[in-house]
Motif scaffolding. Structure first.
Motif, short mmCIF file in Angstrom:
data_model
loop_
_atom_site.label_atom_id
_atom_site.label_comp_id
_atom_site.label_asym_id
_atom_site.label_seq_id
_atom_site.Cartn_x
_atom_site.Cartn_y
_atom_site.Cartn_z
N THR A 1 74.58 -10.66 -0.68
CA THR A 1 74.99 -9.74 -1.73
C THR A 1 74.08 -9.90 -2.92
N ARG B 1 75.10 -9.41 -5.90
CA ARG B 1 75.94 -9.91 -6.98
C ARG B 1 75.99 -11.43 -6.98
N ARG C 1 77.97 -14.68 -7.33
CA ARG C 1 79.38 -15.03 -7.12
C ARG C 1 79.70 -16.32 -7.86
N PRO D 1 84.65 -8.58 -17.41
CA PRO D 1 85.43 -8.78 -16.18
C PRO D 1 86.62 -7.85 -16.10
N GLU D 2 86.88 -7.31 -14.90
CA GLU D 2 88.10 -6.53 -14.69
C GLU D 2 89.29 -7.48 -14.79
N ALA E 1 89.74 -11.76 -6.04
CA ALA E 1 88.42 -11.58 -6.63
C ALA E 1 88.47 -10.41 -7.59
N PHE E 2 87.52 -10.38 -8.50
CA PHE E 2 87.42 -9.23 -9.40
C PHE E 2 85.97 -9.10 -9.85
N PRO E 3 85.48 -7.86 -10.02
CA PRO E 3 84.10 -7.63 -10.43
C PRO E 3 83.96 -7.67 -11.95
N CYS E 4 82.73 -7.74 -12.40
CA CYS E 4 82.41 -7.59 -13.82
C CYS E 4 81.71 -6.26 -14.02
N GLU F 1 80.42 -11.22 -9.59
CA GLU F 1 81.75 -11.11 -8.99
C GLU F 1 82.43 -12.46 -9.08
#
Length: 296
Positions: free
Chosen positions: A18, A20, A22, A46-47, A55-58, A64
């Motif tokens: 990925t 992203r 982590r 961040p979400e 997990a949550f993305p930024c 992530e």
């Protein structure tokens, strides 16, 4: 050393590359909210994770966050499942994981301490030789206590061990000391100072080092305040002696003859003593504001 989880985690990570970065974040406990707040203050956006989120993305960076148990973060980082992680220094040392401690994050401060019942005659850690010590940190206790001691590993409620006759003393994390006092215990002294840390593999990626630099700017800024004030020129020497800051203060002339403005970055911990001293030295229009980021 923390053993790899049967090898399948590393293989799985290799099969699903990925772009992203982590980062492992504690899923619960006292480090969770400060860790998420650090991502926010660093500008990553961040979400907001739900109660059952894994997990949550930024929104503002290719990052992530993976929500995992704080105890498991060292192994996840060691095994290459994540690029870096946030957890307590005490857990990193207890797990014995092969990771690098990249940055201390300035929150989650606590101390690993030895403690005994208040009625115990023991007065020092050295007097624990030959006695039974209950702990949830057997690796650290074995390394930091004087030999020989008989370690009694327990899971949770370690404060009850002396009362139940399982041990003569305990080794546990202490924040304010109120839990010890509530359970009739007193400290013999600290064994390890701990706080939240950013950890990474022994050879961190460039993206991880970049993230660490952003975190560092936030951590340093939290401990600082930007000071602005006006003062007569004749008071300048006394005022500059009070506020050397990170560098020499900036001195700016004002339109009023004989008056200057002084700007400086000062430690937040010094504010309580600094303000009355500045006022006594002749400063006026004193203004303190938070610092959002600071490097160097």
């Amino acid at each position: 050393m923390a053993s790899p989880r049967r090898g399948w985690l590393r293989a799985r990570a290799a099969e699903a590359p990925t772009e992203r970065l982590r980062i492992a974040v504690p899923s619960k406990g006292r480090l969770r909210e400060p860790a998420i707040a650090l991502l926010e203050d660093a500008g990553l956006g961040p979400e907001t994770p739900g109660d059952r989120a894994l997990a949550f993305p930024c929104r503002h960076a290719p990052v992530e966050a993976m929500l995992v148990r704080a105890d498991d973060v060292p192994e996840y980082v060691q095994d290459g499942v994540v690029d870096c992680g946030i957890t307590g220094l005490d857990l990193v040392r207890e797990r014995g994981a092969k990771v690098s401690e990249v940055l201390k994050l300035g929150f989650g401060a606590c101390t690993l301490e030895a403690a005994v019942p208040v009625e115990s005659p023991l007065q020092s850690i050295d007097e624990l030789r030959g006695l039974r010590v209950a702990t949830t940190f057997p690796r650290l206790a074995g390394e930091l206590l004087p030999e020989p001691v008989e370690l009694v590993p327990v899971d949770g409620s370690v404060e009850l061990a002396p009362r139940l006759g399982l041990a003569d003393a305990i080794v546990d994390l202490v924040s304010s000391g109120s839990t010890l006092r509530t359970n009739g215990l007193r400290s013999l002294g600290p064994l390890l100072e701990s706080e939240a840390v950013l950890i990474a593999p022994l050879e961190p990626s460039e993206a991880t080092l970049q993230l660490a630099s952003v975190f560092r700017s936030v951590v340093q800024a939290r401990d600082a305040r930007y000071l602005m004030l006006n003062a007569p020129e004749e008071s300048l020497a006394a005022i500059c002696a009070l506020v050397p800051g990170s560098r020499a203060p900036s001195i700016l002339p004002l339109s009023e003859p004989g008056m200057v403005a002084v700007h400086s970055v000062v430690p937040a911990a010094d504010v309580w003593r600094l303000l009355p001293a500045l006022e006594a030295a002749g400063a006026s229009s004193i203004l303190l504001v938070p610092v959002e980021r600071m490097l160097g």
